[in-house]
Design an enzyme around this catalytic site. Structure first.
Site, mmCIF file in Angstrom:
data_model
loop_
_atom_site.group_PDB
_atom_site.id
_atom_site.type_symbol
_atom_site.label_atom_id
_atom_site.label_comp_id
_atom_site.label_asym_id
_atom_site.label_seq_id
_atom_site.Cartn_x
_atom_site.Cartn_y
_atom_site.Cartn_z
ATOM 1 N N ASP A 236 0.853 -1.179 0.000
ATOM 2 C CA ASP A 236 0.000 0.000 0.000
ATOM 3 C C ASP A 236 0.899 1.242 0.000
ATOM 4 O O ASP A 236 2.097 1.145 0.275
ATOM 5 C CB ASP A 236 -0.891 -0.038 1.242
ATOM 6 C CG ASP A 236 -1.724 1.214 1.399
ATOM 7 O OD1 ASP A 236 -2.344 1.633 0.412
ATOM 8 O OD2 ASP A 236 -1.741 1.779 2.511
ATOM 9 N N ASP B 25 -2.038 -0.692 6.045
ATOM 10 C CA ASP B 25 -2.288 -0.172 7.386
ATOM 11 C C ASP B 25 -3.719 0.276 7.628
ATOM 12 O O ASP B 25 -4.114 0.475 8.775
ATOM 13 C CB ASP B 25 -1.350 1.015 7.683
ATOM 14 C CG ASP B 25 -1.812 2.288 6.996
ATOM 15 O OD1 ASP B 25 -2.100 2.231 5.784
ATOM 16 O OD2 ASP B 25 -1.884 3.328 7.672
#
Length: 367
Positions: free
Chosen positions: A66, A252
């Site tokens: 990410d 996250d």
């Protein structure tokens, strides 16, 4: 006894056989290396949730990352507030409106908008009917108007920032630009993952292509997939796995939880990670150091090698002792010593990982 051997001798040989054929060393071959690796990782700020998770981390041969909160620090700042002509709002009013709608959200971008409003001393109106859609934005009722703060489909910031659009009762009233700093260890971590897996990591992000390209260039990544919703990230991970890869996904946020669950192994960045991501991931990086990701993969692979070594040691010892007892005459004390010695040997071999340092040479150090 069937071949006429003395009862006492036959019983001693049978006892010896039962002792040396006992698979204690085989059973002990697996858990000490994996548990030692978990303990080692924990001391260096990575919490691995189980021995199975530790083993799976060493199996990966592809990585997907990410952007926000993973390759970047996850603490974006509002760098531009642009009311649209005819909206009737100035910069402060637009920022206050967006911050009020974002206030209940835990997303890093939402926290940045709220922090910017607080920094200007702007009062935030109470909200009702708050709704957050992962990857799309938030909607809330603010002072009788329905306010939406979400992704700007076509907008791009000249400086490579993230652009969000603010609408009121379905009418666009302005945009906010937010920027986030690249982690200092992101290029080294991406390079280490490429060396471990044999292929460069893939960047999966919901941000626009311009922002994604800026981060990818700074990190050394070439496979960029931008503008992704949570389900698109899952599909990207599944496409890699359909090609025969065992994928590690690192993220996250709430948007990343489905991909963390779909991947062969998932690691969450813990300092600013969402509760859902932390719950879904196989491991959590507590100290917020991206370099810990390749380090724990390397540690897992060392543990898997020790497991294989232990199985070879245990199998060789048991086979040798059993054949000695069946074809010759293995004294009972020697059988006990051989059995217990091989068990202790594989245990100590596994415990070596308590001192193994996969965290040197640019990896995170204990602080």
């Amino acid at each position: 006894l069937a071949f006429g051997e003395d009862l006492t001798d036959a019983l001693l040989r049978a006892m010896t056989f039962m002792i040396v054929a006992s698979p204690c060393a085989v059973v002990l071959a697996t858990m000490p290396p994996l548990l030692s690796a978990i303990a080692n990782a924990g001391r260096h700020g990575v919490l691995v949730k189980s021995a199975v998770a530790m083993e799976r981390l060493g199996e990966i041969d592809a990585a997907a990352l990410d952007k926000t909160g993973t390759l970047t620090e996850g603490t974006p700042e509002v760098t531009a507030v642009r009311p649209l002509p005819g909206s009737g709002l100035d910069e402060d009013a637009l920022l206050a409106l967006a911050a009020a709608a974002e206030h209940p959200s835990e997303h890093p971008l939402a926290r940045a908008v709220v922090a910017a409003a607080h920094a200007r001393g702007l009062p935030l109106a109470p909200v009702t009917d708050f709704t957050a859609v992962p990857g799309r934005g938030v909607t809330a009722a603010v002072e009788g108007a329905v306010v939406t703060v979400g992704r700007a489909e076509a907008a791009e910031a000249a400086d490579g920032g993230t652009v969000v659009r603010v609408t009121r009762d379905g009418t666009p009233v302005g945009t906010l630009t937010l920027t986030d700093r690249l982690r200092h260890d992101a290029p080294a971590a991406a390079s280490a993952l490429a060396s471990l897996t044999g292929t460069a990591p893939v960047l999966l992000t919901g941000d626009n292509a311009h922002t994604a390209a800026r981060v990818a260039t700074a990190t050394g990544l070439t496979d960029i997939r931008s503008g992704l919703l949570p389900e698109d990230k899952v599909n990207a991970v599944r496409d890699l796995q359909a090609a025969g890869r065992k994928v590690l996904f690192v993220g996250d946020g709430v948007n990343d939880a489905p991909a963390l669950a779909a991947a062969h192994a998932g690691i969450a960045m813990g300092r600013a990670g969402s509760d859902l991501a932390l719950e879904t991931a196989d491991a959590v990086v507590v100290r917020d150091e991206l370099a810990a990701v390749p380090a724990v993969v390397r540690l897992s692979r060392t543990a898997r090698r020790l497991v294989l070594q232990n199985l070879v040691i245990a199998g060789t010892a048991i086979t040798g002792l059993v054949l000695w007892d069946l074809l010759g005459h293995l004294p009972l004390p020697l059988g006990v010593a051989g059995h217990e010695g091989s068990t202790v040997l594989v245990g100590l071999n596994g415990l070596r990982l308590l001192r193994e340092s996969a965290w040197r040479s640019g990896q995170p150090q204990h602080r």
